[in-house]
Design an enzyme around this catalytic site. Structure first.
Site, PDB file in Angstrom:
ATOM      1  N   ARG A  45      59.126 -15.597 -34.768  1.00 56.50           N
ATOM      2  CA  ARG A  45      58.375 -16.632 -34.107  1.00 56.50           C
ATOM      3  C   ARG A  45      56.977 -16.789 -34.673  1.00 56.50           C
ATOM      4  O   ARG A  45      56.288 -17.774 -34.427  1.00 56.50           O
ATOM      5  CB  ARG A  45      58.246 -16.285 -32.608  1.00 56.50           C
ATOM      6  CG  ARG A  45      59.600 -16.162 -31.934  1.00 56.50           C
ATOM      7  CD  ARG A  45      59.459 -15.604 -30.521  1.00 56.50           C
ATOM      8  NE  ARG A  45      60.769 -15.288 -29.996  1.00 56.50           N
ATOM      9  CZ  ARG A  45      60.973 -14.391 -29.052  1.00 56.50           C
ATOM     10  NH1 ARG A  45      59.970 -13.741 -28.516  1.00 56.50           N
ATOM     11  NH2 ARG A  45      62.184 -14.128 -28.635  1.00 56.50           N
ATOM     12  N   GLU A 101      55.689 -18.018 -43.710  1.00 59.44           N
ATOM     13  CA  GLU A 101      55.682 -16.735 -42.994  1.00 59.44           C
ATOM     14  C   GLU A 101      54.269 -16.461 -42.487  1.00 59.44           C
ATOM     15  O   GLU A 101      53.288 -16.939 -43.068  1.00 59.44           O
ATOM     16  CB  GLU A 101      56.163 -15.649 -43.977  1.00 59.44           C
ATOM     17  CG  GLU A 101      56.200 -14.229 -43.472  1.00 59.44           C
ATOM     18  CD  GLU A 101      57.163 -13.985 -42.315  1.00 59.44           C
ATOM     19  OE1 GLU A 101      57.014 -14.645 -41.277  1.00 59.44           O
ATOM     20  OE2 GLU A 101      58.021 -13.089 -42.430  1.00 59.44           O
ATOM     21  N   ASP A 105      54.252  -7.618 -45.025  1.00 58.91           N
ATOM     22  CA  ASP A 105      53.828  -6.227 -44.882  1.00 58.91           C
ATOM     23  C   ASP A 105      54.628  -5.401 -45.907  1.00 58.91           C
ATOM     24  O   ASP A 105      54.227  -5.272 -47.057  1.00 58.91           O
ATOM     25  CB  ASP A 105      54.085  -5.819 -43.426  1.00 58.91           C
ATOM     26  CG  ASP A 105      53.569  -4.451 -43.071  1.00 58.91           C
ATOM     27  OD1 ASP A 105      52.818  -3.876 -43.863  1.00 58.91           O
ATOM     28  OD2 ASP A 105      53.918  -3.943 -41.983  1.00 58.91           O
ATOM     29  N   THR A 106      55.779  -4.854 -45.516  1.00 63.57           N
ATOM     30  CA  THR A 106      56.597  -4.115 -46.486  1.00 63.57           C
ATOM     31  C   THR A 106      57.245  -5.066 -47.496  1.00 63.57           C
ATOM     32  O   THR A 106      57.631  -4.656 -48.588  1.00 63.57           O
ATOM     33  CB  THR A 106      57.731  -3.350 -45.775  1.00 63.57           C
ATOM     34  OG1 THR A 106      58.590  -4.299 -45.135  1.00 63.57           O
ATOM     35  CG2 THR A 106      57.192  -2.364 -44.760  1.00 63.57           C
ATOM     36  N   GLY A 107      57.434  -6.321 -47.114  1.00 63.77           N
ATOM     37  CA  GLY A 107      58.110  -7.309 -47.977  1.00 63.77           C
ATOM     38  C   GLY A 107      59.613  -7.374 -47.729  1.00 63.77           C
ATOM     39  O   GLY A 107      60.297  -8.232 -48.276  1.00 63.77           O
ATOM     40  N   THR A 109      61.402  -8.293 -45.097  1.00 68.75           N
ATOM     41  CA  THR A 109      61.876  -9.516 -44.436  1.00 68.75           C
ATOM     42  C   THR A 109      61.989 -10.658 -45.439  1.00 68.75           C
ATOM     43  O   THR A 109      63.038 -11.295 -45.567  1.00 68.75           O
ATOM     44  CB  THR A 109      60.901  -9.920 -43.300  1.00 68.75           C
ATOM     45  OG1 THR A 109      60.714  -8.803 -42.438  1.00 68.75           O
ATOM     46  CG2 THR A 109      61.425 -11.096 -42.505  1.00 68.75           C
ATOM     47  N   LEU A 110      60.893 -10.917 -46.168  1.00 72.81           N
ATOM     48  CA  LEU A 110      60.903 -12.051 -47.093  1.00 72.81           C
ATOM     49  C   LEU A 110      61.855 -11.848 -48.252  1.00 72.81           C
ATOM     50  O   LEU A 110      62.474 -12.793 -48.733  1.00 72.81           O
ATOM     51  CB  LEU A 110      59.492 -12.302 -47.631  1.00 72.81           C
ATOM     52  CG  LEU A 110      58.658 -13.256 -46.798  1.00 72.81           C
ATOM     53  CD1 LEU A 110      57.321 -13.495 -47.459  1.00 72.81           C
ATOM     54  CD2 LEU A 110      59.391 -14.595 -46.615  1.00 72.81           C
ATOM     55  N   LYS A 133      49.495  -7.963 -46.438  1.00 73.23           N
ATOM     56  CA  LYS A 133      49.011  -6.573 -46.379  1.00 73.23           C
ATOM     57  C   LYS A 133      49.642  -5.826 -47.545  1.00 73.23           C
ATOM     58  O   LYS A 133      50.680  -5.175 -47.373  1.00 73.23           O
ATOM     59  CB  LYS A 133      49.468  -5.916 -45.068  1.00 73.23           C
ATOM     60  CG  LYS A 133      48.675  -6.326 -43.863  1.00 73.23           C
ATOM     61  CD  LYS A 133      48.796  -5.338 -42.711  1.00 73.23           C
ATOM     62  CE  LYS A 133      50.069  -5.479 -41.945  1.00 73.23           C
ATOM     63  NZ  LYS A 133      49.986  -4.937 -40.556  1.00 73.23           N
ATOM     64  N   ASP A 161      51.913 -11.586 -32.845  1.00 75.74           N
ATOM     65  CA  ASP A 161      51.916 -10.935 -31.539  1.00 75.74           C
ATOM     66  C   ASP A 161      51.931  -9.422 -31.636  1.00 75.74           C
ATOM     67  O   ASP A 161      52.228  -8.845 -32.679  1.00 75.74           O
ATOM     68  CB  ASP A 161      53.181 -11.346 -30.762  1.00 75.74           C
ATOM     69  CG  ASP A 161      54.411 -10.581 -31.252  1.00 75.74           C
ATOM     70  OD1 ASP A 161      54.684 -10.623 -32.475  1.00 75.74           O
ATOM     71  OD2 ASP A 161      55.086  -9.926 -30.432  1.00 75.74           O
TER      72      ASP A 161
END
Ligand code: IMP
Length: 184
Positions: A45, A101, A105-107, A109-110, A133, A161
């Site tokens: 979201r 996006e 962060d860690t990458g 997801t993308l 990040k 969030d």
């Protein structure tokens, strides 16, 4: 806005700075996609506020669709598990996509989303993220459009969030949880 009991907020990127940067990103996308039409893929979201502002800074024909990916829930660290909760409604074959996006962060997801969209024979898949990040990256993901690089701190606001709270903050803020040295 007030923080919840036991938490406090500190502005990291002001709403004014975000607004100027989002306008610049929209102008860059408009230049790069001149003469083509574009499908923005918002990752739910967290990206909904960013996408709503970004789309109004883009002046080439643009459609939108959304994907929802499993998130951290009430934890602030990635489990590394990525799961599609809601898939796209649009066909992506032969279309130019820009994945929107909130933060990388860690990458993980993308990386997963991009590989899925490439496998569906999109004409091109670019990535636009508001925040990056880089210090916690586990997989290399090329970011075509980037708002701001930030240090390894947990942030909320402008759509982001913690435990479904703080998405409505206009600024991007550091979240401090009292009595906890580092968010886990
Ligand atoms: P990644 O797969 O580790 O790159 O995680 C990206 C996702 O984690 C983002 O889309 C956010 O939902 C969430 N995330 C990572 N860092 C933060 C943060 O500082 N605040 C809020 N959500 C975050």
């Amino acid at each position: 806005m007030q923080a919840r009991p036991g938490e406090s907020l500190e502005v990291l990127v002001s709403a004014t700075a975000v607004e100027a940067r989002v306008r610049a990103l929209g102008a860059a996308i408009s230049r790069d996609y001149q003469g083509r039409s574009l499908l923005l893929v918002g990752i739910l979201r967290g990206s909904f506020v960013f996408l709503a502002d970004l789309i109004r800074s883009i002046d080439v024909p643009v459609a939108i669709d959304f994907m929802a990916i499993s998130s951290y829930g009430a934890s602030t660290r990635s489990s590394g598990v990525v799961r599609i909760l809601k898939d796209l409604d649009e066909e992506v074959q032969d279309r130019h996509l820009v994945v929107v996006e909130d933060i990388v962060d860690t990458g993980l997801t993308l990386n997963y989303i991009k590989s899925q969209l490439v496998a569906r024979d999109a004409a091109s898949v670019a990535i636009c993220t508001l925040l990056d990040k880089p210090s916690r990256r586990q997989v290399d993901v090329h970011l075509d459009y980037l708002g701001f690089q930030i240090p390894d701190e947990f942030v909320v606001g402008y759509g982001l969030d913690f435990d479904e709270c703080y998405r409505n903050l206009p600024d991007v803020c550091r979240l401090h949880i009292h009595g906890r040295k580092e968010l886990e």
